[in-house]
Design a protein around this motif. Sequence first.
Motif, PDB file in Angstrom:
ATOM      1  N   ASP A 316       0.708  -1.306  -0.025  1.00 41.84           N
ATOM      2  CA  ASP A 316       0.187   0.011  -0.009  1.00 41.84           C
ATOM      3  C   ASP A 316       0.907   1.315  -0.085  1.00 41.84           C
ATOM      4  OD1 ASP A 316      -2.443  -1.492   0.048  1.00 41.84           O
ATOM      5  OD2 ASP A 316      -2.123  -1.330   2.362  1.00 41.84           O
ATOM      6  N   GLN A 317       1.696   1.287  -0.999  1.00 42.41           N
ATOM      7  CA  GLN A 317       2.529   2.461  -1.031  1.00 42.41           C
ATOM      8  C   GLN A 317       2.105   3.316  -2.381  1.00 42.41           C
ATOM      9  OE1 GLN A 317       5.373   3.005   1.399  1.00 42.41           O
ATOM     10  NE2 GLN A 317       3.888   1.518   2.279  1.00 42.41           N
ATOM     11  N   ALA A 318       2.412   4.523  -2.373  1.00 42.87           N
ATOM     12  CA  ALA A 318       2.137   5.218  -3.403  1.00 42.87           C
ATOM     13  C   ALA A 318       3.464   6.029  -3.837  1.00 42.87           C
ATOM     14  CB  ALA A 318       1.059   6.538  -3.126  1.00 42.87           C
ATOM     15  N   LEU A 319       3.547   6.372  -5.173  1.00 46.25           N
ATOM     16  CA  LEU A 319       4.687   6.772  -5.866  1.00 46.25           C
ATOM     17  C   LEU A 319       4.296   8.445  -6.134  1.00 46.25           C
ATOM     18  CD1 LEU A 319       7.709   6.594  -6.489  1.00 46.25           C
ATOM     19  CD2 LEU A 319       7.098   5.913  -8.527  1.00 46.25           C
ATOM     20  N   PHE A 333      14.358  23.810  -4.561  1.00 42.50           N
ATOM     21  CA  PHE A 333      12.808  23.071  -4.886  1.00 42.50           C
ATOM     22  C   PHE A 333      12.629  21.813  -3.869  1.00 42.50           C
ATOM     23  CE2 PHE A 333      10.975  19.501  -7.144  1.00 42.50           C
ATOM     24  CZ  PHE A 333       9.841  19.842  -7.198  1.00 42.50           C
ATOM     25  N   LEU A 334      13.598  21.201  -3.563  1.00 46.95           N
ATOM     26  CA  LEU A 334      13.557  20.025  -2.837  1.00 46.95           C
ATOM     27  C   LEU A 334      13.389  20.603  -1.247  1.00 46.95           C
ATOM     28  CD1 LEU A 334      16.572  17.855  -3.503  1.00 46.95           C
ATOM     29  CD2 LEU A 334      14.303  17.501  -3.939  1.00 46.95           C
ATOM     30  N   ALA A 335      13.949  21.754  -1.039  1.00 47.04           N
ATOM     31  CA  ALA A 335      13.428  22.443   0.532  1.00 47.04           C
ATOM     32  C   ALA A 335      12.119  22.777   0.601  1.00 47.04           C
ATOM     33  CB  ALA A 335      14.391  23.424   0.897  1.00 47.04           C
ATOM     34  N   LYS A 336      11.431  23.280  -0.593  1.00 50.77           N
ATOM     35  CA  LYS A 336      10.224  23.765  -0.655  1.00 50.77           C
ATOM     36  C   LYS A 336       9.255  22.413  -0.361  1.00 50.77           C
ATOM     37  CE  LYS A 336      10.105  27.456  -3.466  1.00 50.77           C
ATOM     38  NZ  LYS A 336      10.296  28.010  -4.623  1.00 50.77           N
ATOM     39  N   ILE A 337       9.286  21.348  -1.191  1.00 53.99           N
ATOM     40  CA  ILE A 337       8.628  20.180  -1.147  1.00 53.99           C
ATOM     41  C   ILE A 337       8.701  19.688   0.195  1.00 53.99           C
ATOM     42  CG2 ILE A 337       7.934  19.937  -3.563  1.00 53.99           C
ATOM     43  CD1 ILE A 337      10.140  17.833  -3.625  1.00 53.99           C
ATOM     44  N   PHE A 338       9.956  19.432   0.768  1.00 57.52           N
ATOM     45  CA  PHE A 338      10.175  18.574   2.020  1.00 57.52           C
ATOM     46  C   PHE A 338       9.423  19.653   3.126  1.00 57.52           C
ATOM     47  CE2 PHE A 338      13.662  16.353  -0.110  1.00 57.52           C
ATOM     48  CZ  PHE A 338      12.990  15.069  -0.173  1.00 57.52           C
ATOM     49  N   THR A 339       9.492  20.825   3.007  1.00 56.06           N
ATOM     50  CA  THR A 339       8.992  21.764   4.000  1.00 56.06           C
ATOM     51  C   THR A 339       7.309  21.106   4.003  1.00 56.06           C
ATOM     52  OG1 THR A 339      10.215  23.158   3.765  1.00 56.06           O
ATOM     53  CG2 THR A 339       8.460  23.883   4.924  1.00 56.06           C
ATOM     54  N   LEU A 340       6.742  21.150   2.738  1.00 53.30           N
ATOM     55  CA  LEU A 340       5.154  20.559   2.905  1.00 53.30           C
ATOM     56  C   LEU A 340       5.140  19.472   3.395  1.00 53.30           C
ATOM     57  CD1 LEU A 340       4.179  21.909  -0.770  1.00 53.30           C
ATOM     58  CD2 LEU A 340       3.825  22.978   1.575  1.00 53.30           C
ATOM     59  N   PHE A 341       5.961  18.239   3.047  1.00 51.82           N
ATOM     60  CA  PHE A 341       5.795  16.982   3.919  1.00 51.82           C
ATOM     61  C   PHE A 341       5.850  16.973   5.106  1.00 51.82           C
ATOM     62  CE2 PHE A 341       6.993  15.431  -0.545  1.00 51.82           C
ATOM     63  CZ  PHE A 341       6.030  14.714  -0.852  1.00 51.82           C
ATOM     64  N   GLU A 342       6.726  17.882   5.665  1.00 52.23           N
ATOM     65  CA  GLU A 342       7.105  17.825   7.070  1.00 52.23           C
ATOM     66  C   GLU A 342       5.544  18.424   7.782  1.00 52.23           C
ATOM     67  OE1 GLU A 342       9.866  20.747   8.563  1.00 52.23           O
ATOM     68  OE2 GLU A 342       9.677  20.029  10.671  1.00 52.23           O
ATOM     69  N   LYS A 343       5.141  19.703   7.100  1.00 48.61           N
ATOM     70  CA  LYS A 343       4.151  20.248   7.635  1.00 48.61           C
ATOM     71  C   LYS A 343       2.851  19.489   7.830  1.00 48.61           C
ATOM     72  CE  LYS A 343       0.785  23.942   6.353  1.00 48.61           C
ATOM     73  NZ  LYS A 343       0.451  24.462   5.106  1.00 48.61           N
ATOM     74  N   HIS A 344       2.716  18.386   6.895  1.00 46.51           N
ATOM     75  CA  HIS A 344       1.528  17.551   6.781  1.00 46.51           C
ATOM     76  C   HIS A 344       1.916  16.094   7.586  1.00 46.51           C
ATOM     77  CE1 HIS A 344      -1.261  20.155   4.536  1.00 46.51           C
ATOM     78  NE2 HIS A 344      -0.173  20.335   3.904  1.00 46.51           N
ATOM     79  N   LYS A 345       2.996  16.241   8.216  1.00 47.06           N
ATOM     80  CA  LYS A 345       3.598  14.864   8.959  1.00 47.06           C
ATOM     81  C   LYS A 345       3.426  13.863   8.071  1.00 47.06           C
ATOM     82  CE  LYS A 345       2.382  16.647  13.317  1.00 47.06           C
ATOM     83  NZ  LYS A 345       1.512  16.604  14.374  1.00 47.06           N
ATOM     84  N   VAL A 346       3.878  13.899   6.677  1.00 49.74           N
ATOM     85  CA  VAL A 346       4.064  12.723   5.672  1.00 49.74           C
ATOM     86  C   VAL A 346       5.240  12.260   5.698  1.00 49.74           C
ATOM     87  CG1 VAL A 346       3.544  12.035   3.384  1.00 49.74           C
ATOM     88  CG2 VAL A 346       1.854  13.333   4.547  1.00 49.74           C
ATOM     89  N   SER A 347       5.628  10.883   6.203  1.00 49.99           N
ATOM     90  CA  SER A 347       7.023  10.607   6.123  1.00 49.99           C
ATOM     91  C   SER A 347       7.306   9.789   4.724  1.00 49.99           C
ATOM     92  CB  SER A 347       7.314   9.574   7.105  1.00 49.99           C
ATOM     93  OG  SER A 347       7.603   8.581   6.788  1.00 49.99           O
ATOM     94  N   ALA A 359      11.229  11.730  -7.459  1.00 50.99           N
ATOM     95  CA  ALA A 359      10.097  10.698  -7.034  1.00 50.99           C
ATOM     96  C   ALA A 359      10.197  10.182  -5.570  1.00 50.99           C
ATOM     97  CB  ALA A 359      10.342   9.330  -7.997  1.00 50.99           C
ATOM     98  N   VAL A 360       9.176  10.196  -4.912  1.00 52.81           N
ATOM     99  CA  VAL A 360       9.126   9.654  -3.408  1.00 52.81           C
ATOM    100  C   VAL A 360       8.057   8.643  -3.304  1.00 52.81           C
ATOM    101  CG1 VAL A 360      10.056  11.841  -2.625  1.00 52.81           C
ATOM    102  CG2 VAL A 360       7.675  11.419  -2.970  1.00 52.81           C
ATOM    103  N   THR A 361       8.091   7.872  -2.457  1.00 53.10           N
ATOM    104  CA  THR A 361       7.141   6.861  -2.035  1.00 53.10           C
ATOM    105  C   THR A 361       6.569   7.129  -0.773  1.00 53.10           C
ATOM    106  OG1 THR A 361       8.676   5.225  -0.914  1.00 53.10           O
ATOM    107  CG2 THR A 361       8.347   4.703  -3.090  1.00 53.10           C
ATOM    108  N   VAL A 362       5.321   7.105  -0.540  1.00 51.04           N
ATOM    109  CA  VAL A 362       4.696   7.514   0.689  1.00 51.04           C
ATOM    110  C   VAL A 362       3.618   6.446   1.104  1.00 51.04           C
ATOM    111  CG1 VAL A 362       4.993  10.037   0.493  1.00 51.04           C
ATOM    112  CG2 VAL A 362       2.825   9.025  -0.581  1.00 51.04           C
ATOM    113  N   GLU A 363       3.105   6.323   2.121  1.00 50.72           N
ATOM    114  CA  GLU A 363       2.089   5.494   2.696  1.00 50.72           C
ATOM    115  C   GLU A 363       0.812   5.833   1.678  1.00 50.72           C
ATOM    116  OE1 GLU A 363       1.608   3.147   4.856  1.00 50.72           O
ATOM    117  OE2 GLU A 363       3.553   3.079   4.986  1.00 50.72           O
ATOM    118  N   GLY A 364       0.014   4.862   1.094  1.00 48.06           N
ATOM    119  CA  GLY A 364      -0.915   4.830   0.265  1.00 48.06           C
ATOM    120  C   GLY A 364      -1.963   5.854   0.639  1.00 48.06           C
ATOM    121  N   GLU A 365      -2.556   5.818   1.874  1.00 51.04           N
ATOM    122  CA  GLU A 365      -3.322   6.740   2.511  1.00 51.04           C
ATOM    123  C   GLU A 365      -2.956   8.211   2.297  1.00 51.04           C
ATOM    124  OE1 GLU A 365      -2.135   6.786   7.147  1.00 51.04           O
ATOM    125  OE2 GLU A 365      -3.390   5.130   6.462  1.00 51.04           O
TER     126      GLU A 365
END
Length: 458
Positions: A316-319, A333-347, A359-365
């Motif tokens: 159940d991973q998403a890419l 650019f990387l800093a910007k998107i990682f800040t967003l992942f951090e803000k939403h607590k997405v690992s 390209a990054v993998t995250v939990e499907g949900e």
Amino acid sequence: MGHNHQVIVSKFGGSSMKDASAIERSANIANLRGSSIVVVSATYGTTNQLIELAKKAKNKTWAECESLIKEIVDKHRAIAKDLKVSEQTYQHIEELLEELETLARGINFLKDAPLKAMDRMQSLGERLSSPLMAEALSKKQSTKVENFDVRLVMRTNDDFGRGIPDIKEIKNLCQSHLLAAKIGDCVYVTQGFVGSTVDGETTTLGRGGSDYSAALLAEGLGADLLEIWTDVAGIATTDPRICPQALPIGEITFQEAAELAIFGAKILHPTTLSPVQRMAIPVFVGSSYEPDAPGTWIRSQSEHQPLVRAMALRKDQALLTLTTPKMLNNYGFLAKIFTLFEKHKVSIDAITTSEISVAVTVEGETLNNEELFNELDEVCSVQTERDLSLVSLIGNNINHTPGLAQQIFTGLDDDNEKINVRMICLGASRHNFCLVVKDDQAPEAIRRLHNTFIERSL
Ligand code: ADP
Ligand code: ASP
Ligand code: MG
């Protein structure tokens, strides 16, 4: 008790707490091993039932909740009766069962089940199972046994559903509340998975979190040993349910076992090892059904350091492929998107980059997180793929072994059924190589890689 008293924290999972005879068997183990703290999960299947009950109470009529409540009530009353518990324990169990019904009624009345209520509901699984274990254990030994409310020491923040432990505070509280166990005057039986905020509100550590609880208590007390008793005789080279050829592992390092847990091996909760690793407390993983089997030892060092020790699968991973034409010579650019992942607590678990995309993998949900995607859309274009799995090889010297990638692709190859590898990650870790494949091809990928790296090198 003398000064050489060993402090042992023993955790028993749901299958080791299934019914009165499983609880008796587990109590026997705790007694024979001389456990100081016994950490228990809810009885088998109960956490799932409690979650289902909360959902039913939110969405359905009260009448539809009643049969499920009855199932949970009957199961615990039957175990209490089979264990011949004292009148006091029986009363305590009845009070908890009343709390369960009151909570379900509250959710049903409001037609709302906020995370705070979900945590309180789920905490009942462990709060019901621990007095049962305490009874079974006290009948077997002369040392005093006490059912201890873990909320007095397991301090977390208020992220309900996945409380983050306050390590320092837990240590302080363990030292002040559990010292009798350390000197051998009392054995405490307590709840895994459950915690409490500073305001005394009940939290949980996330599904499968009892392993983590046990490790935090072991760290808090400065234990000599942590034991994880489950339904398989230790950690195997891969999940035996996926690959029957999986072999037991006698010894593994903290780092390898942590990679295994993080990359999907359900046998240990992903964060279990950090507390014990910090204090170099050895961990034993064994089966409560076969307590004399060799099991697995997890330690700081291991004499044998194979290239591939084990493999794990995380479903159940998403890419997400994030592209910006501006990335060319554009830092930040990387800093910007990682800040967003951090803000939403997405690992993020695996990552590769090219000049204009990442390209990054995250939990499907994560795909349900609309806010995250709206914010990402403002900085880049996002392409998503779902139903993927991370397949990981875990071992030693992985990033310094010439020809490993070729061996992996040759091992995966089979003309009858091609397995399409969507992404690979190699190089960041000495201990891990991971690849992304479709969910429905992942078990076969594991079997082929197990054959190549484990069975053939026997
Ligand atoms: P518990 O209820 O005791 O916490 P879990 O079901 O959480 O037990 O974990 C034990 C299960 O983990 C085993 O039954 C097995 O199917 C699964 N598992 C996944 N990967 C491995 C592995 N590498 N070795 C052994 N078991 C594994
Ligand atoms: N009972 C909880 C669960 O099923 C915690 C655990 O057993 O580790 O997730
Ligand atoms: Mg578990």
